[in-house]
Design an enzyme around this catalytic site. Structure first.
Site, mmCIF file in Angstrom:
data_model
loop_
_atom_site.group_PDB
_atom_site.id
_atom_site.type_symbol
_atom_site.label_atom_id
_atom_site.label_comp_id
_atom_site.label_asym_id
_atom_site.label_seq_id
_atom_site.Cartn_x
_atom_site.Cartn_y
_atom_site.Cartn_z
ATOM 1 N N ALA A 201 0.832 -1.209 0.000
ATOM 2 C CA ALA A 201 0.000 0.000 0.000
ATOM 3 C C ALA A 201 0.869 1.262 0.000
ATOM 4 C CB ALA A 201 -0.939 -0.001 1.207
ATOM 5 N N SER B 128 5.555 -8.534 2.107
ATOM 6 C CA SER B 128 6.668 -9.383 1.667
ATOM 7 C C SER B 128 6.384 -10.857 1.916
ATOM 8 C CB SER B 128 7.952 -9.008 2.408
ATOM 9 O OG SER B 128 8.389 -7.751 2.003
ATOM 10 N N LEU B 129 5.512 -11.147 2.881
ATOM 11 C CA LEU B 129 5.241 -12.545 3.215
ATOM 12 C C LEU B 129 4.192 -13.184 2.318
ATOM 13 C CD1 LEU B 129 5.111 -12.419 7.128
ATOM 14 C CD2 LEU B 129 6.939 -13.311 5.684
ATOM 15 N N GLN C 35 2.156 -15.084 -0.172
ATOM 16 C CA GLN C 35 2.604 -16.226 -0.979
ATOM 17 C C GLN C 35 1.732 -16.419 -2.200
ATOM 18 O OE1 GLN C 35 2.441 -19.665 1.541
ATOM 19 N NE2 GLN C 35 4.071 -18.967 2.883
ATOM 20 N N GLY D 293 -0.885 -14.935 -4.029
ATOM 21 C CA GLY D 293 -0.938 -14.077 -5.196
ATOM 22 C C GLY D 293 -1.944 -12.955 -5.075
ATOM 23 N N GLU E 195 -7.928 -20.456 -5.868
ATOM 24 C CA GLU E 195 -7.785 -20.504 -4.416
ATOM 25 C C GLU E 195 -9.169 -20.655 -3.794
ATOM 26 O OE1 GLU E 195 -5.513 -17.239 -2.895
ATOM 27 O OE2 GLU E 195 -3.629 -18.225 -3.358
ATOM 28 N N ASP F 137 0.122 0.002 14.866
ATOM 29 C CA ASP F 137 0.518 1.388 15.194
ATOM 30 C C ASP F 137 -0.368 2.416 14.492
ATOM 31 O OD1 ASP F 137 2.542 -0.047 16.347
ATOM 32 O OD2 ASP F 137 4.180 0.932 15.276
ATOM 33 N N HIS G 199 -6.189 -18.174 9.642
ATOM 34 C CA HIS G 199 -5.852 -19.042 8.510
ATOM 35 C C HIS G 199 -5.870 -20.481 8.996
ATOM 36 C CE1 HIS G 199 -3.984 -20.740 5.008
ATOM 37 N NE2 HIS G 199 -4.060 -19.566 4.415
ATOM 38 N N ARG H 243 -11.779 -19.526 4.291
ATOM 39 C CA ARG H 243 -10.874 -19.773 5.418
ATOM 40 C C ARG H 243 -11.570 -19.954 6.760
ATOM 41 N NH1 ARG H 243 -6.301 -15.463 3.530
ATOM 42 N NH2 ARG H 243 -5.579 -16.852 1.908
ATOM 43 N N HIS I 97 -4.366 -14.425 11.088
ATOM 44 C CA HIS I 97 -3.770 -14.183 9.772
ATOM 45 C C HIS I 97 -4.046 -12.791 9.223
ATOM 46 C CE1 HIS I 97 -2.075 -15.062 5.939
ATOM 47 N NE2 HIS I 97 -3.225 -14.998 5.291
ATOM 48 N N GLU J 143 -3.902 -3.042 4.876
ATOM 49 C CA GLU J 143 -4.501 -3.834 5.958
ATOM 50 C C GLU J 143 -4.940 -3.010 7.161
ATOM 51 O OE1 GLU J 143 -2.486 -7.537 6.588
ATOM 52 O OE2 GLU J 143 -3.666 -8.002 8.375
ATOM 53 N N ARG K 55 -12.297 -12.199 4.612
ATOM 54 C CA ARG K 55 -11.630 -11.859 3.349
ATOM 55 C C ARG K 55 -11.539 -13.059 2.408
ATOM 56 N NH1 ARG K 55 -5.484 -11.758 2.047
ATOM 57 N NH2 ARG K 55 -5.494 -13.238 3.748
ATOM 58 N N LEU L 32 -3.952 -7.942 -1.274
ATOM 59 C CA LEU L 32 -2.933 -7.197 -2.026
ATOM 60 C C LEU L 32 -3.636 -6.305 -3.044
ATOM 61 C CD1 LEU L 32 -0.148 -9.883 -2.609
ATOM 62 C CD2 LEU L 32 0.090 -7.747 -1.337
HETATM 63 C C1 LIG Z 1 2.010 -15.011 5.526
HETATM 64 C C2 LIG Z 1 1.066 -14.131 4.762
HETATM 65 C C3 LIG Z 1 0.647 -14.492 3.494
HETATM 66 C C4 LIG Z 1 -0.231 -13.673 2.781
HETATM 67 N N1 LIG Z 1 -0.586 -14.036 1.513
HETATM 68 C C5 LIG Z 1 -1.372 -13.186 0.786
HETATM 69 C C6 LIG Z 1 -1.669 -13.468 -0.574
HETATM 70 O O1 LIG Z 1 -1.217 -14.455 -1.128
HETATM 71 N N2 LIG Z 1 -2.463 -12.590 -1.243
HETATM 72 C C7 LIG Z 1 -2.987 -11.471 -0.666
HETATM 73 O O2 LIG Z 1 -3.708 -10.714 -1.318
HETATM 74 N N3 LIG Z 1 -2.695 -11.177 0.626
HETATM 75 C C8 LIG Z 1 -1.898 -11.997 1.354
HETATM 76 N N4 LIG Z 1 -1.601 -11.675 2.644
HETATM 77 C C9 LIG Z 1 -2.103 -10.429 3.206
HETATM 78 C C10 LIG Z 1 -1.352 -9.261 2.605
HETATM 79 O O3 LIG Z 1 0.003 -9.603 2.449
HETATM 80 C C11 LIG Z 1 -1.424 -8.027 3.490
HETATM 81 O O4 LIG Z 1 -2.731 -7.786 3.895
HETATM 82 C C12 LIG Z 1 -0.953 -6.792 2.737
HETATM 83 O O5 LIG Z 1 0.238 -7.062 2.074
HETATM 84 C C13 LIG Z 1 -0.775 -5.637 3.690
HETATM 85 O O6 LIG Z 1 -0.052 -4.626 3.038
HETATM 86 P P1 LIG Z 1 0.134 -3.229 3.738
HETATM 87 O O7 LIG Z 1 0.929 -2.409 2.789
HETATM 88 O O8 LIG Z 1 -1.172 -2.729 4.181
HETATM 89 O O9 LIG Z 1 0.963 -3.532 5.084
HETATM 90 P P2 LIG Z 1 2.418 -4.218 5.297
HETATM 91 O O10 LIG Z 1 2.877 -4.856 4.057
HETATM 92 O O11 LIG Z 1 2.315 -5.052 6.486
HETATM 93 O O12 LIG Z 1 3.348 -2.949 5.579
HETATM 94 C C14 LIG Z 1 3.251 -2.204 6.748
HETATM 95 C C15 LIG Z 1 4.372 -1.178 6.796
HETATM 96 O O13 LIG Z 1 4.099 -0.219 7.826
HETATM 97 C C16 LIG Z 1 5.285 0.073 8.524
HETATM 98 N N5 LIG Z 1 4.962 0.591 9.864
HETATM 99 C C17 LIG Z 1 4.069 0.089 10.764
HETATM 100 N N6 LIG Z 1 4.049 0.849 11.876
HETATM 101 C C18 LIG Z 1 4.934 1.845 11.682
HETATM 102 C C19 LIG Z 1 5.386 2.940 12.473
HETATM 103 N N7 LIG Z 1 4.926 3.168 13.723
HETATM 104 N N8 LIG Z 1 6.329 3.764 11.966
HETATM 105 C C20 LIG Z 1 6.831 3.557 10.723
HETATM 106 N N9 LIG Z 1 6.447 2.534 9.934
HETATM 107 C C21 LIG Z 1 5.514 1.693 10.406
HETATM 108 C C22 LIG Z 1 6.030 -1.242 8.527
HETATM 109 O O14 LIG Z 1 7.393 -1.038 8.836
HETATM 110 C C23 LIG Z 1 5.755 -1.724 7.099
HETATM 111 O O15 LIG Z 1 6.692 -1.122 6.225
HETATM 112 C C24 LIG Z 1 -0.724 -12.489 3.371
HETATM 113 C C25 LIG Z 1 -0.301 -12.129 4.648
HETATM 114 C C26 LIG Z 1 0.585 -12.930 5.345
HETATM 115 C C27 LIG Z 1 1.014 -12.517 6.719
#
Ligand SMILES: Cc1cc2nc3c(=O)[nH]c(=O)nc-3n(C[C@H](O)[C@H](O)[C@H](O)COP(=O)(O)OP(=O)(O)OC[C@H]3O[C@@H](n4cnc5c(N)ncnc54)[C@H](O)[C@@H]3O)c2cc1C
Length: 489
Positions: A15, A43-44, A46, A48, A114, A207, A228, A275, A336, A360, A371, A377
Site C-alpha cells: 500500500a 513481503s510474506l 505467498q 498471489g 484458491e 501502530d 488461517h 478460510r 492471519h 490492511e 476476506r 494485495l
Molecule cells: C504469511 C502471509 C501471506 C499472505 N498471503 C497473501 C496473498 O497471497 N495474497 C494477498 O492478497 N494477501 C496476502 N496476505 C495479506 C497481505 O500480504 C497483506 O494484507 C498486505 O500485504 C498488507 O499490506 P500493507 O501495505 O497494508 O501492510 P504491510 O505490508 O504489512 O506494511 C506495513 C508497513 O508499515 C510500517 N509501519 C508500521 N508501523 C509503523 C510505524 N509506527 N512507523 C513507521 N512505519 C511503520 C512497517 O514497517 C511496514 O513497512 C498475506 C499475509 C501474510 C502474513
C-alpha cells in the site's frame, strides 16, 4: 531531512510503496518504515493477487459474487465494485513495471485457483508473490526524486496541527524530530502481533490504527479477524509459517489425527471452503477428537511439480524436517488477517480531514466479515492509488503556503517500561477471541487490558519502539475486546 513534506506515507508494504509511485515530481513525499523496507506482511504474501484478467472464462460479476459470499454479505458493495473493476489495471501495471508473475507456455499470465474463488484468477510469482512485488516497487520508488525513503524510522506521534499533521519520528540512529506534513497516508499494516500465534511479520502491531484512534478517526470492526486454517504447526514459534491456500487449490487434502479427510463433513466445499469455514471445521473436529494434530497432504502429486510450484514452502518445511513431496505437513489455524481497521470511504479518506488509510490497517468494507483469499494485495493497490490521487487533486486545488510554526523537538526520555505487558496482552486476546470466541472470558480480559493501557500511557516511560508497539497492542486489544463485549460479531 527536510522539516516539511506535502505527504507522509507511513509504511513500505504494497500500500505505502504503490501510493508513493503515484505522486508527480512537484509533490514532496516522505515514506517511512519502522524496520527494514522488506519486513512487512506484503513481503510474506505467498498465494498471489486476485484479478479478472481472462474475460473469456471470468467476469467482474463472478469475482464480486465470490467476494460477497466469502464476506457473508457484510461487505460494502460500492467498495467491492471499485476493487474488482479497477484492480485488473493495477495488476497489469505491476506486470508492466516488471514484476515477474508466472507465465504459461504461451506467455500469458498463469492463473491459479484458491479457496472461495469460482474461477482461476490468482496471478502469482511461484509461492513468493509478495516479495516479488515489494522488491520491484522499492526499486521503482527509489527512481522517484520527489520521494524520500527512510527505513528504520518509527512514527511515535501524529498530531493535528490545524493545516495537516505534526509527525514525531525516531530515526535509525535514535535521534528524533517532529516534521510538519499536509497529508498523511497510514499504510502501516495489520495487528497480528496482538495474538500469541500469527502468520504476520513483527511490524504488525497496529501502530497506524492506534494513531488514527488517538486522532479521533472512526475505527470499525477490529474484532473481524481472519484465522488461517493451515499455518505450519510449530510448537513454539510466535510467527507461524503459512502453508498457502494455493496448496489446497492444487489438490492437497486436510487430514485429522487418524489420517481421515473430514472437511466436507462440515461444509460441502470441503478443503476449498473459505478460510473461516475451514478453520472452524478444524476446531470442531479437534474438539470432537480431543486432539490438535492436523495435516495437509500433497504427497499424491508429482514431486517435481510440487517442488517447482511451491519452492519456498518446500524449503521452509524441509528446515523443519518435513519433505512435503513425501511427508504430511502438520498444520493448525492461527491469526492471519484483519478485515476491520481505520474506517475509510472509496477514496481511502478517514473521518479525519487530510488523514488517509490504505491496505490492511484500513477498513474499506471490501472484505465484509471474511476476506476472500488474495483480495488484500489487490485492495492495498487499488485504494492506495485512490488515496494518492485524491491527495493530488486536493493539492492542485489548494495553495499550501509553507508551515509557519516549527514544532519543538520532544524529550523522549523516561523510565524503563516493565517487561511482560506485551506477553500478557497476547495471551488475553488469544484466550478470548480465537476461532471460536469465548465471550465469558472477555469482561475480565478487557478489564486487565485497560489497566495495562492506562499504565503504559501514564507511566512516564521512555518513548521508543518497545513503548510505541506496546501502546498500540494494548489499544488494539482493548478495542477488539470492547467490540466483542458489545457483540459486534
Ligand atoms: C504469511 C502471509 C501471506 C499472505 N498471503 C497473501 C496473498 O497471497 N495474497 C494477498 O492478497 N494477501 C496476502 N496476505 C495479506 C497481505 O500480504 C497483506 O494484507 C498486505 O500485504 C498488507 O499490506 P500493507 O501495505 O497494508 O501492510 P504491510 O505490508 O504489512 O506494511 C506495513 C508497513 O508499515 C510500517 N509501519 C508500521 N508501523 C509503523 C510505524 N509506527 N512507523 C513507521 N512505519 C511503520 C512497517 O514497517 C511496514 O513497512 C498475506 C499475509 C501474510 C502474513
Amino acid at each position: 531531512m527536510n522539516k516539511e513534506y506535502d505527504v507522509l506515507i507511513v509504511g513500505a508494504g504494497a500500500a505505502g510503496l504503490y501510493a508513493a509511485l503515484q505522486f508527480p515530481e512537484n509533490v514532496r513525499v516522505l515514506l517511512i518504515s519502522k524496520r527494514e523496507l522488506t519486513l512487512s506482511n506484503s513481503s510474506l504474501a505467498q498465494g498471489g493477487v486476485a484479478a479478472v484478467l481472462d474475460k473469456s472464462n471470468d467476469n467482474f460479476k463472478l469475482h464480486i459474487a465470490d467476494t460477497l459470499i466469502a464476506g457473508k454479505y457484510k461487505n460494502n458493495l460500492a467498495a467491492v465494485e471499485v476493487l474488482v473493476e479497477e484492480g485488473p489495471k493495477d495488476v497489469l501495471k505491476l506486470k508492466e513495471m516488471g514484476v515477474s508473475f508466472d507465465l504459461d507456455q504461451d506467455g500469458h499470465l498463469q492463473m491459479t485457483l484458491e479457496a472461495g474463488h469460482s474461477r482461476h484468477r490468482i496471478v502469482h510469482h511461484k509461492d513468493s508473490t509478495g516479495s516479488a512485488i515489494v522488491e520491484k516497487l522499492i526499486e521503482k520508488v527509489k527512481e522517484h526524486q520527489n520521494v524520500s525513503i527512510a527505513d528504520h524510522t518509527l512514527l511515535y506521534k501524529l498530531e493535528n496541527n490545524g493545516r495537516g499533521f505534526d509527525a514525531g519520528i525516531i530515526h535509525s540512529d535514535g535521534s528524533n524530530e517532529v516534521l510538519s506534513v499536509h497529508y498523511c497516508i497510514l499504510a502501516s499494516g495489520g495487528i497480528g502481533r496482538v495474538y500469541q500465534y500469527t502468520t504476520n511479520s513483527a511490524i504488525a502491531t497496529g501502530d497506524g490504527i492506534t494513531f488514527a484512534h488517538m486522532l479521533g478517526a472512526k475505527i470499525k470492526h477490529l474484532s473481524w479477524i481472519q484465522f488461517h486454517p493451515t499455518a505450519f504447526a510449530a510448537e513454539n514459534d510466535r510467527e507461524r509459517f503459512l502453508i498457502s491456500e494455493a496448496v489446497r487449490g492444487e489438490g492437497a487434502v486436510l487430514l485429522n489425527c487418524d489420517g481421515e479427510r473430514f472437511a466436507s463433513k462440515y461444509d460441502e466445499r470441503g478443503e476449498l471452503a473459505p478460510r473461516d469455514v475451514v478453520s472452524n471445521a478444524i476446531m470442531l473436529e479437534s474438539h470432537a477428537k480431543g486432539n490438535e494434530n492436523f495435516y495437509l497432504d500433497i504427497t499424491h502429486k508429482d514431486a517435481d511439480f510440487v517442488r517447482n510450484r511451491f519452492p519456498m514452502i518446500y524449503e521452509k518445511c524441509l528446515e523443519e524436517h518435513i519433505d512435503i513431496t513425501k511427508d504430511r505437513i502438520p498444520v493448525f489455524p492461527c491469526q492471519h488477517y484483519l478485515m476491520g481497521g481505520i474506517d475509510v470511504d472509496v477514496y481511502a479518506r478517514t473521518s479525519v480531514d487530510r488523514l488517509y488509510a490504505a491496505g490492511e490497517c484500513s477498513h474499506t468494507g471490501v472484505h465484509g466479515a471474511n476476506r476472500l483469499a488474495s483480495n488484500s494485495l489487490l485492495e492495498a493497490l487499488v485504494f492506495s492509488r485512490r488515496a494518492a490521487n485524491d491527495i493530488i487533486r486536493r493539492l492542485s486545488e489548494e495553495n499550501n503556503a509553507p508551515f509557519e510554526h516549527i514544532p519543538p523537538v520532544d524529550d523522549l526520555s523516561g523510565n524503563g517500561m516493565p517487561k511482560g505487558f506485551r506477553t500478557e496482552i497476547r495471551k488475553i486476546v488469544q484466550d478470548c477471541h480465537f476461532v471460536i470466541p469465548k465471550p465469558e472470558k472477555v469482561a475480565n480480559g478487557l478489564k486487565r487490558t485497560e489497566e495495562i493501557l492506562d499504565n503504559i500511557v501514564s507511566g512516564g516511560y521512555e518513548i521508543n519502539r518497545d513503548f510505541v508497539e506496546a501502546r498500540s497492542l494494548a489499544t488494539v486489544a482493548a478495542i477488539i475486546l470492547r467490540e466483542v463485549n458489545e457483540n459486534d460479531t
